[in-house]
Enzyme design. Structure first.
Site, PDB file in Angstrom:
ATOM      1  N   ASP A  96       0.822  -1.212   0.000  1.00  0.00           N
ATOM      2  CA  ASP A  96       0.000   0.000   0.000  1.00  0.00           C
ATOM      3  C   ASP A  96       0.856   1.263   0.000  1.00  0.00           C
ATOM      4  OD1 ASP A  96      -2.427  -1.193  -0.140  1.00  0.00           O
ATOM      5  OD2 ASP A  96      -3.051  -0.790   1.911  1.00  0.00           O
ATOM      6  N   ASP A 151       3.639  -9.214   9.513  1.00  0.00           N
ATOM      7  CA  ASP A 151       3.825  -7.785   9.270  1.00  0.00           C
ATOM      8  C   ASP A 151       5.211  -7.546   8.683  1.00  0.00           C
ATOM      9  OD1 ASP A 151       1.324  -7.157  10.093  1.00  0.00           O
ATOM     10  OD2 ASP A 151       1.894  -6.318  12.039  1.00  0.00           O
ATOM     11  N   ASP A 179       7.898  -6.116   9.525  1.00  0.00           N
ATOM     12  CA  ASP A 179       9.133  -6.245  10.299  1.00  0.00           C
ATOM     13  C   ASP A 179       9.299  -7.626  10.924  1.00  0.00           C
ATOM     14  OD1 ASP A 179       6.866  -5.511  11.864  1.00  0.00           O
ATOM     15  OD2 ASP A 179       8.173  -5.122  13.574  1.00  0.00           O
ATOM     16  N   ASP A 196      -7.524  -7.532  13.725  1.00  0.00           N
ATOM     17  CA  ASP A 196      -7.104  -8.872  14.118  1.00  0.00           C
ATOM     18  C   ASP A 196      -7.944  -9.400  15.282  1.00  0.00           C
ATOM     19  OD1 ASP A 196      -6.124  -6.952  15.826  1.00  0.00           O
ATOM     20  OD2 ASP A 196      -4.014  -7.414  15.466  1.00  0.00           O
TER      21      ASP A 196
END
Length: 533
Positions: free
Chosen positions: A136, A195, A197, A289
């Site tokens: 994105d 994610d 990281d 989530d």
């Protein structure tokens, strides 16, 4: 002579006026204190003590459960069927389930190579895995770099898909939802989410997928987070203490007793059938989530937490990034509680006991009471009792219960026990920010759906750690002064001064230290020295 007399009379006039104002304030205070302030403060103390008891009982209960789990060795392999997936000569690789790996990212210049590389390094039959990068990014340069990285791995034979969209509607939830619409996803059985990281170990899928494959009632397998930069500064050590308790105790207790806990949004594997049955990803809150986890649980699905599987990731290392993250993590659950409370009550697929757990324990005590009591009681009400000696707080509420709760929270990170005092001060200061976010979520006020991506340093962090510079205490000043923290700091300082002059509670040392902590947070000063382990 007249001039001299006028100069001598003038200070006396000011002194008289000042004494008159002081007398008036004292008179007004005496008039409202007994009939108004004292009863209101006593009610507030009662409510805070009740919330403290709720939190105390919850912490002790979880401590007992986790102790029994450890004593009786209730390992996941004993509670659920687990055996390695085996080759089938007739079916070949088709005997293995099809796995989709999703990596949502947004302008992740520093970590995109780490996350994509770790996902492409997962050990699994190459024709039974699809890596899906959901980019994105709004920065054209970063977008081009991410696409180039995907092409580089594709040239090595990795089945990787680079997916973009023309808007950021729904933020992460919107990206994940859009990613599930592609035709090739229809052939997948499970989806692993990481994610930008997060860096899973190569054997991650081999250790998690068998639980889902052999236990059809399981919807989710959640792994633990491992923090690569926990020793970077004092602030990251404080974060590690809080999150270690969450993973060591809260997630383990939820998995062992109710087979329900909040999905952490990453480092987990979902059964796509369960995800779709629960209604898929929704962007109505900033905790998509947790929203998905609650909805799947209400459909009767079970969750499993695997604490032995750890996935590397990064903690926010700046106060600004941490503030935004904590706002999202505090506001989102409160807002989700507001939206789903009645839906949980009316649900007929889960037991009454599980409903009570989700509404009272999971949402009310942990997501609302924990923030409110920390700030209102310890930072506002206790100091106020210095100004109103008619209101007495029992010692068990002011000392014993907070001490036990603190000790139970600290067991998750034994190596940081010597930092407990700093952790208490840091958590009390951040409780103001969390309380504000919680109220915003409950009232669905402005900023309720604010989403700011947490800044990650990745390779820049490694370069910083590799630099052989002397480790000196350094401070960063924030972009602006935070007036709320500054106001609370002055309030605590004033209460400390009043206690020294007129009070009998002898809280002044605690009040002064806490005031200094609020001033430090207000001005954005964050020490970056590495404390001794």
């Amino acid at each position: 002579m007249d001039r001299l007399s006028s100069t001598t009379v003038l200070p006396d006039a000011f002194q008289g006026a000042r004494d008159d104002i002081t007398t008036q304030f004292g008179f007004i205070w005496d008039q409202i204190k007994l009939p108004l302030v004292v009863p209101m403060l006593r009610i507030t103390v009662f409510l805070c003590l009740a919330m403290s008891l709720m939190l105390f009982v919850e912490r002790v209960y979880m401590a007992v459960v986790i102790t029994l789990v450890k004593l009786f060795g209730r390992k996941p392999e004993k509670r659920y069927k687990w055996e390695p997936l085996k080759d089938d000569l007739e079916l070949g690789n088709s005997a293995y389930p099809m796995v989709l790996v999703q990596i949502p990212m947004y302008n992740e210049r520093e970590v995109y190579q780490l996350s994509i590389g770790a996902a492409c390094g997962l050990s699994w039959p190459s024709d039974r895995i699809i890596i899906q990068v959901l980019d994105d990014s709004t920065d054209p340069t970063i977008k081009a770099l991410v696409e180039l990285e995907c092409q580089r791995w594709a040239s090595k034979g990795i089945n990787i898909r680079y997916e973009v969209r023309d808007n950021r509607n729904g933020y992460k939830a919107g990206a994940l939802k859009e990613g599930m619409k592609h035709s090739y996803v229809k052939h997948c059985d499970y989806v692993a989410i990481f994610d930008a990281d997060f860096q899973p170990e190569p054997d991650f899928l081999w250790r998690t997928i068998p639980f889902l494959a052999h236990n059809p009632e399981l919807a989710l397998v959640q792994a633990r987070w491992k923090f690569v930069n926990s020793d970077e500064c004092l602030m990251t050590r404080m974060q590690e203490m809080s999150l270690d308790y969450h993973f060591t105790v809260e997630q383990e207790v939820g998995s062992s007793t109710y087979a329900f806990f909040g999905f952490n949004g990453t480092a987990g594997v979902w059964r796509i059938e369960a995800l779709n049955e629960a209604g898929g990803w929704k962007d109505r809150t900033t905790v998509e989530d947790m929203d998905l986890a609650v909805r799947a649980s209400l459909k009767g699905w079970k969750f499993l937490y695997l604490g032995k599987i750890q996935v590397k990731n990064e903690l926010p290392s700046t106060l600004k990034a941490y503030r935004f993250q904590q706002h999202r993590w505090s506001c989102g659950p409160a807002n989700l509680f507001r939206k789903m409370a009645m839906e949980i009550v009316r649900n007929k697929k889960v037991s009454l006991w599980k409903k009570v757990h989700v509404i009272y324990s999971f949402f009310f005590v942990r997501k609302v009471v924990a923030h409110l009591v920390t700030f209102v009681f310890y930072c506002m009400v206790l100091p106020a009792t210095v100004l109103v000696p008619e209101v007495v707080v029992p010692k068990w509420g002011a000392v014993y219960i907070p001490s036990i709760i603190t000790l139970l929270n600290a067991v998750g990170t034994p190596r940081s026990l010597h930092l407990m005092v700093f952790w208490i001060l840091f958590e009390n200061c951040m409780s103001l920010h969390r309380t504000k976010a919680t109220i915003i979520g409950l009232l669905e006020a402005s900023r309720v759906n604010e989403w700011v991506v947490t800044e990650k340093l990745g390779d820049a962090l490694k370069a910083k750690a590799a630099a052989k510079a002397p480790k000196k205490p350094r401070f960063r000043i924030g972009e602006r002064i935070h007036l709320l923290e500054l106001g609370v700091g002055f309030y605590l300082f004033f209460c400390g001064c009043y206690d020294v002059l007129f009070g009998k509670n002898h809280y002044f040392i605690f009040l002064y230290i806490q005031a200094i902590a609020f001033f430090i947070i207000a001005f954005g000063y964050v020490g970056t020295f590495v404390p001794n382990s």
